[in-house]
Motif scaffolding. Structure first.
Motif, PDB file in Angstrom:
ATOM      1  N   ASP A  50      -4.158  -4.795   4.467  1.00 11.44           N
ATOM      2  CA  ASP A  50      -3.701  -3.584   5.147  1.00 11.44           C
ATOM      3  C   ASP A  50      -4.129  -3.580   6.607  1.00 11.44           C
ATOM      4  O   ASP A  50      -3.369  -3.181   7.497  1.00 11.44           O
ATOM      5  N   VAL A  84      -7.874   0.311  -4.905  1.00 13.40           N
ATOM      6  CA  VAL A  84      -6.561   0.960  -4.939  1.00 13.40           C
ATOM      7  C   VAL A  84      -5.740   0.535  -6.143  1.00 13.40           C
ATOM      8  O   VAL A  84      -5.154   1.367  -6.832  1.00 13.40           O
ATOM      9  N   THR A  85      -5.701  -0.769  -6.418  1.00 10.35           N
ATOM     10  CA  THR A  85      -4.876  -1.278  -7.527  1.00 10.35           C
ATOM     11  C   THR A  85      -5.717  -2.156  -8.453  1.00 10.35           C
ATOM     12  O   THR A  85      -5.509  -3.375  -8.528  1.00 10.35           O
ATOM     13  N   GLN A 125       1.828   3.756  -9.053  1.00  9.32           N
ATOM     14  CA  GLN A 125       1.803   4.660  -7.906  1.00  9.32           C
ATOM     15  C   GLN A 125       1.794   3.955  -6.557  1.00  9.32           C
ATOM     16  O   GLN A 125       2.275   4.494  -5.565  1.00  9.32           O
ATOM     17  N   THR A 126       1.236   2.735  -6.508  1.00 13.09           N
ATOM     18  CA  THR A 126       1.023   2.057  -5.228  1.00 13.09           C
ATOM     19  C   THR A 126       1.485   0.606  -5.310  1.00 13.09           C
ATOM     20  O   THR A 126       1.075  -0.134  -6.199  1.00 13.09           O
ATOM     21  N   GLY A 127       2.347   0.217  -4.370  1.00  8.99           N
ATOM     22  CA  GLY A 127       2.783  -1.176  -4.301  1.00  8.99           C
ATOM     23  C   GLY A 127       3.539  -1.639  -5.525  1.00  8.99           C
ATOM     24  O   GLY A 127       3.429  -2.816  -5.909  1.00  8.99           O
ATOM     25  N   SER A 128       4.330  -0.790  -6.129  1.00 11.01           N
ATOM     26  CA  SER A 128       4.999  -1.113  -7.394  1.00 11.01           C
ATOM     27  C   SER A 128       5.957  -2.289  -7.248  1.00 11.01           C
ATOM     28  O   SER A 128       7.010  -2.189  -6.609  1.00 11.01           O
ATOM     29  N   GLY A 174       0.803  -1.222   0.000  1.00  9.80           N
ATOM     30  CA  GLY A 174       0.000   0.000   0.000  1.00  9.80           C
ATOM     31  C   GLY A 174       0.833   1.269   0.000  1.00  9.80           C
ATOM     32  O   GLY A 174       0.303   2.350   0.299  1.00  9.80           O
ATOM     33  N   ARG A 175       2.128   1.148  -0.369  1.00  2.07           N
ATOM     34  CA  ARG A 175       3.026   2.297  -0.275  1.00  2.07           C
ATOM     35  C   ARG A 175       3.464   2.802  -1.645  1.00  2.07           C
ATOM     36  O   ARG A 175       3.380   2.105  -2.653  1.00  2.07           O
ATOM     37  N   SER A 176       3.999   4.016  -1.647  1.00  7.65           N
ATOM     38  CA  SER A 176       4.455   4.657  -2.878  1.00  7.65           C
ATOM     39  C   SER A 176       5.865   4.194  -3.226  1.00  7.65           C
ATOM     40  O   SER A 176       6.604   3.684  -2.375  1.00  7.65           O
ATOM     41  N   SER A 194      -0.729  -4.280  -7.534  1.00  7.04           N
ATOM     42  CA  SER A 194       0.347  -3.304  -7.738  1.00  7.04           C
ATOM     43  C   SER A 194      -0.065  -2.318  -8.814  1.00  7.04           C
ATOM     44  O   SER A 194      -0.931  -2.590  -9.643  1.00  7.04           O
ATOM     45  N   SER A 213      -5.680   8.054   0.997  1.00  6.67           N
ATOM     46  CA  SER A 213      -4.716   7.111   1.546  1.00  6.67           C
ATOM     47  C   SER A 213      -4.613   7.248   3.061  1.00  6.67           C
ATOM     48  O   SER A 213      -4.524   6.247   3.787  1.00  6.67           O
TER      49      SER A 213
END
Length: 465
Positions: free
Chosen positions: A399, A167-168, A107-110, A69-71, A104, A367
């Motif tokens: 999360d 989110v993804t 922007q998020t969880g790449s 869930g992070r950048s 993924s 977020s």
């Protein structure tokens, strides 16, 4: 780049070290290794030498994280040190453990950013990637990922949950294309035909992909045969050590191959837990699978209570809402009922469809709002456990699981009993005597059968969804 293998046994010491991009997936990976008779410890923070000494027989080490869930910027700051510490343990395989639904985005969880940060920590000339896991109803065929729900298989970009993930969302099932948006690294594929024609056994398929770079190589997994051959390929072509961004499909593949060689127990086995008087459960999942599980629990004696998101996200009313939820949960326990506090029931719930508006009304970003909901569920669970001697808890949502487990003063987890595939019953290790020995199940949104919460209460293994 082949590594000669002892004919009768695995090498001594650590076989695998991994960082999980969320807590539920981290316990999933731990379960596979533990069921194969390979002692595994999952740490909630990077362990120091003293903590490692508490697990002297360990063959696999994991660190439960929150990068899903992070950048990318967060990853740049936090992941290099974790990868360096895992690499210092000198495992033959180091893994960035991802979700089997490839959650993924750029922007998020790449996953691509994690690969770029991790590959250089291991000397291998390739970076294998296994995502398919038949036991979890996940299948990769010619690079495309499929998942089954209630007996029906879906290409991931048409999956009823993942195509609509808040989110993804997955809009591309070809993982080569999806990953290519997140990294400029070369992405290759070893498909099921190559696995079945013997190329994997000789490593010839890997030799053809060699270059000046370190390519990511996706490996198809459809069934037990391709799973075993994928495990053979990774293990026999690990060289001096490789970095792999993979789901627990990597653990399933490795143990399938090791089992075929007679190096580990032939049958997976975990104890059965047995019932407890009550459990405490919280859910931050918006999956339709979890929604059906909550509905089942409500009609089977659980005290299911909805968290008021607007109240808990507003500073003036947050404490009152937390106190209300804790009081309801305590009353339920006192009456011999299991409390289940939830934030939403499925993707069409107003708390999901209107979440952006709720966050705006509270004056915070989406977020931040999502994280505060997880923190609220964590605080409710903490206060309940401080107030009543509940010995078993269940947390739904990746999360949410991270927030709750992190708040409970737990240092590490180990597998203690079978539950749902991908969500074992774990034993908590803590210096806090109120938490040490706590039984905890962390479940992703897609995991578990209809009676998930009831079966956690009864302590009996669940069927896969």
């Amino acid at each position: 780049m082949s590594t000669k293998e002892p004919k009768a046994a695995l090498p001594d010491g650590l076989l695998l070290a991994y960082y999980g991009d969320d807590f539920t997936g981290s316990t999933d990976a731990m379960e596979v290794m533990a069921a194969a008779g390979l002692p595994t410890a999952l740490f909630l923070q990077t362990p120091d030498a003293a903590m490692l000494q508490r697990f002297p027989e360990v063959r696999c080490i994991g660190i439960a994280g929150s990068s899903r869930g992070r950048s990318p910027e967060w990853m740049d700051t936090h992941l290099p040190d974790v990868f360096a510490r895992l690499a210092a343990l000198k495992p033959p395989l180091m893994q960035y453990k991802i979700c089997s639904t490839f959650d993924s985005s750029v922007q998020t969880g790449s996953i691509g950013r994690a690969l770029d940060l991790g590959v250089g920590h291991m000397p291998g000339a390739w970076s294998p990637m296994i995502v398919g896991a038949p036991r979890l109803k996940r299948y990769q065929i010619f690079g495309n990922l499929f998942a089954a729900v209630d007996g029906t298989g879906y290409r991931l970009d048409r999956h009823p949950t993942m195509a609509r993930h808040p989110v993804t969302p997955m809009n591309e099932s070809d993982l080569r294309r999806h990953l290519a948006t997140q990294t400029q690294r070369r992405v290759e594929l070893i498909d099921m035909l190559q696995l079945r024609d013997g190329a994997a056994r000789t490593g010839a398929c890997i030799d053809k992909l060699q270059g000046a770079d370190t390519p990511v190589v996706l490996i198809d997994v459809l069934d037990e045969e391709t799973l075993r051959e994928a495990g053979r390929l990774v293990w026999e072509q690990r060289g001096a050590g490789v970095f792999s961004a993979s789901s627990s499909g990597l653990q399933y593949a490795l143990t399938a191959y090791w089992r075929s060689r007679g190096w580990i127990v032939q049958q997976t086995s975990l104890p059965t837990a047995g019932p407890v008087p009550v459990i405490a459960a919280v859910s931050g999942s918006c999956s339709p699978v979890t929604a059906r599980q909550i509905a089942w629990a409500r009609t089977h004696g659980f005290a299911a209570e909805r968290l008021d998101l607007q109240a808990v996200l507003t500073e003036k009313t947050r404490e009152a809402e937390l106190a209300r939820m804790v009081a309801l949960a305590v009353t339920a326990v006192d009456n011999g009922r299991s409390p289940l506090i939830y934030s939403a029931e499925g993707p069409d719930d107003a708390n999901v469809t209107g979440f952006d508006a709720i966050a705006r009304e509270a004056g915070i970003s989406r977020s931040d709002a999502a994280r505060r909901v997880g923190m609220a569920l964590a605080e409710i669970m903490r206060r309940l456990l401080d107030a009543r001697p509940v010995t078993r808890v269940a947390i739904a949502g990746g999360d949410s699981s991270g927030e709750v487990a992190s708040t409970l003063d737990i240092a590490a987890l180990s597998v203690s009993a079978a539950m749902s595939p991908g969500a074992p019953l774990c034993r908590a290790w803590s210096d806090n005597p109120r938490r040490d020995g706590l039984e905890i199940v962390l479940k992703g949104g897609q995991v578990g059968g209809l009676s998930f919460f009831g079966d956690v209460l009864e302590g009996k293994p669940l069927a896969a969804n």
